[in-house]
Design an enzyme around this catalytic site. Structure first.
Site, short mmCIF file in Angstrom:
data_model
loop_
_atom_site.label_atom_id
_atom_site.label_comp_id
_atom_site.label_asym_id
_atom_site.label_seq_id
_atom_site.Cartn_x
_atom_site.Cartn_y
_atom_site.Cartn_z
CG HIS A 179 3.75 -70.16 -3.11
ND1 HIS A 179 4.68 -71.25 -3.71
CD2 HIS A 179 4.35 -69.01 -3.73
CE1 HIS A 179 5.55 -70.66 -4.35
NE2 HIS A 179 5.49 -69.46 -4.27
CG ASP A 232 9.12 -69.11 -6.27
OD1 ASP A 232 8.41 -68.88 -5.58
OD2 ASP A 232 9.06 -69.52 -7.49
CD GLU A 280 2.76 -69.07 -7.17
OE1 GLU A 280 2.85 -67.90 -7.71
OE2 GLU A 280 3.54 -69.94 -7.02
CD GLU A 281 6.39 -71.82 -8.13
OE1 GLU A 281 6.04 -71.57 -9.00
OE2 GLU A 281 6.90 -71.53 -7.04
CG ASP A 341 5.63 -65.91 -4.58
OD1 ASP A 341 6.61 -66.31 -4.46
OD2 ASP A 341 4.72 -66.12 -5.39
CG HIS A 386 10.26 -71.08 -11.67
ND1 HIS A 386 9.46 -70.85 -12.42
CD2 HIS A 386 10.03 -71.03 -10.05
CE1 HIS A 386 8.34 -70.40 -11.73
NE2 HIS A 386 8.70 -70.31 -10.47
#
Length: 485
Positions: free
Chosen positions: A279, A291, A325-326, A353, A424
């Site tokens: 992604h 990520d 995606e997130e 991922d 994140h």
């Protein structure tokens, strides 16, 4: 009747006869030269790390609907074109959530002074009133505990604490982040905090997506650093604690975005597709290096290297850089819908991922006999420690919409034990990615992608998923709170 030859003459005839051509050896794998051109190049040329640097340092964070995401789409398209790989864009509508200013503090009391808290709003959260929200905190350890407390939750800010310490704990704690706000609101809470889902912390908050249930009040929700969750736990042991929370986040109208799709056409069966996915979006904090910038670099490099092979592999290798995606999975869903008519010809899908760490081996989600088909072709990866089929299913969020079509899944498992140290958070930056490990996983992805496209047979398709009972519809991530009547 022919005259028999003397024995010596018969032997002479056998010895001088032209030798018969040997029976062809069974196909057990491609030539070492192909392995060198893929694995060797991935390990030595350094393209994956250089590409990751362009994406992270050059473009930065890429939250859906942002200028950064738009820039990343155009960068990816230009990069594929420069590599000589066919590329196109497929439109996707994505949510547009904006973080805004955010702060929190423990309100001073007779027992303690004011303490600032390190927080980040969860993606999709509503904001607080401009003056903020102040309320007592009540600590819980599970969604079920909120319901059990009943009226004691009313008017409070619920703190979901937990004990995540290793990567395997993420699945156990993730539900507190995604569902906690609505569960708390059902019992009358006015706000929600969740301890960051992290395996390491230097007082850094870790964001992530949350969602609101339909028909339930939408309350502000934020992640608090591990250290500050522990602080609140200690203070609460001595009596009531109040927190002031200010969140300026808001949801804007959906924005236009794209899945970036590129492919290397197969030489014999171009209609059969091997999908390699990652992604392109990231959160708005850090630069999304692990990520999922690392995954993007891996699959783009796989396309570049496979595209240079002459002849091309038997089947088509298609790379998809998914949007959103997130905080919504719109890109994965849009791809499955747009390509519904050809999913029966998707012979494998692989998604990267889990960070740019060293490869450990290959996983499958396929029918019986899948491992026997793939395993003989993995020998070139043994030097990397990734040459075997491992236990456990392959999968991925963006390729999950392909499950109803029974597309076989393949994974390159990486050592993601430290993935949630930076996941994140502001710390997910290029310096956290080891160039050597990224090159090793890139080599594994390029090789596995080639194998899936070149092996004579195809993976048996997995069984159809069991039918699920209909569930109540939930508000999409980032759905604006309805206006008061």
């Amino acid at each position: 009747m022919p005259t028999a030859l003397p024995l010596s003459a018969a032997l002479l005839s056998l010895l001088t006869a032209a030798p018969k051509a040997p029976a062809p050896a069974p196909v057990t794998g491609p030539s070492p030269q192909v392995a060198e051109r893929l694995i060797g190049a991935a390990l030595t040329e350094g393209h994956a790390y250089a590409r990751l640097a362009e994406l992270t340092d050059g473009i930065g964070p890429r939250l859906s609907g942002s200028e950064g995401e738009q820039a990343a789409v155009q960068w990816a398209k230009r990069s594929f074109e420069a590599d000589g790989v066919k590329v196109w864009l497929e439109p996707v509508k994505v949510p547009r959530w904006v973080r805004g200013e955010e702060s929190a503090r423990v309100v001073g009391s007779a027992r303690h002074r004011v303490h600032p808290l390190s927080i980040m709003a969860l993606g999709g959260s509503v904001g607080t009133p401009a003056e903020g929200l102040t309320a007592e905190v009540i600590e819980v350890r599970s969604l079920e505990e909120v319901a059990a407390l009943g009226e004691k939750v009313k008017g409070k800010i619920v703190l979901f604490n937990h004990s995540m310490t290793v990567a395997a704990d993420y699945g156990k704690a993730a539900g507190l982040r995604t569902r906690g706000a609505s569960v708390a609101a059902k019992s009358g809470a006015v706000g929600m905090l969740v301890r960051s889902l992290a395996t390491a912390s230097l007082r850094s908050a870790h964001t992530g997506a949350m969602r609101y249930d339909e028909g339930v009040a939408q309350i502000p929700a934020a992640a608090v650093s591990v250290e500050d969750a522990e602080l609140l736990h200690r203070l609460l042991a001595g009596g009531p604690v109040k927190v002031e929370l200010k969140l300026g986040c808001q949801t804007l109208p959906d924005a236009d975005s794209f899945n970036v799709v590129a492919e290397v056409k197969g030489r014999e069966k171009p209609q059969e597709v091997v999908l390699l996915g990652a992604h392109l979006d990231s959160w708005d904090v850090g630069t999304g290096a692990h990520d999922d910038g690392a995954g993007v670099a891996m699959v783009m490099e796989a396309a570049r290297l496979i595209g240079k092979l002459k002849p091309a592999p038997r089947r088509t290798v298609r790379v998809v850089l998914f949007a959103n995606e997130e905080n919504g999975l719109r890109g994965g869903k849009a791809y499955a819908e747009a390509h519904a008519g050809e999913l029966a010809n998707h012979v494998a899908a692989l998604e990267m991922d889990a960070g740019g760490f060293k490869p450990l081996g290959v996983t499958l989600r396929a029918g019986p006999g899948g491992a026997e088909l793939v395993a003989p072709w993995l020998k070139p990866l043994e030097a990397l420690g990734a040459g075997s089929v491992l236990q456990g299913d392959a999968g991925g969020a963006d390729i999950s919409p392909l499950i109803p079509a029974r597309v076989p899944f393949v994974g390159v498992r990486v050592d993601s034990s430290r993935y949630f140290d930076v996941h994140h958070s502001w710390a997910d930056t290029l310096d956290k990615v080891d160039p050597k490990e990224l090159a090793q996983s890139t080599a594994a992805v390029a090789w596995v992608g080639y194998v899936l496209a070149e092996v004579p047979g195809v993976l048996p398709r997995p069984e159809a998923p069991p039918a699920e009972a209909p569930k109540p519809a939930a508000a999409p991530v980032g759905t604006p709170k309805p206006a008061a009547p």
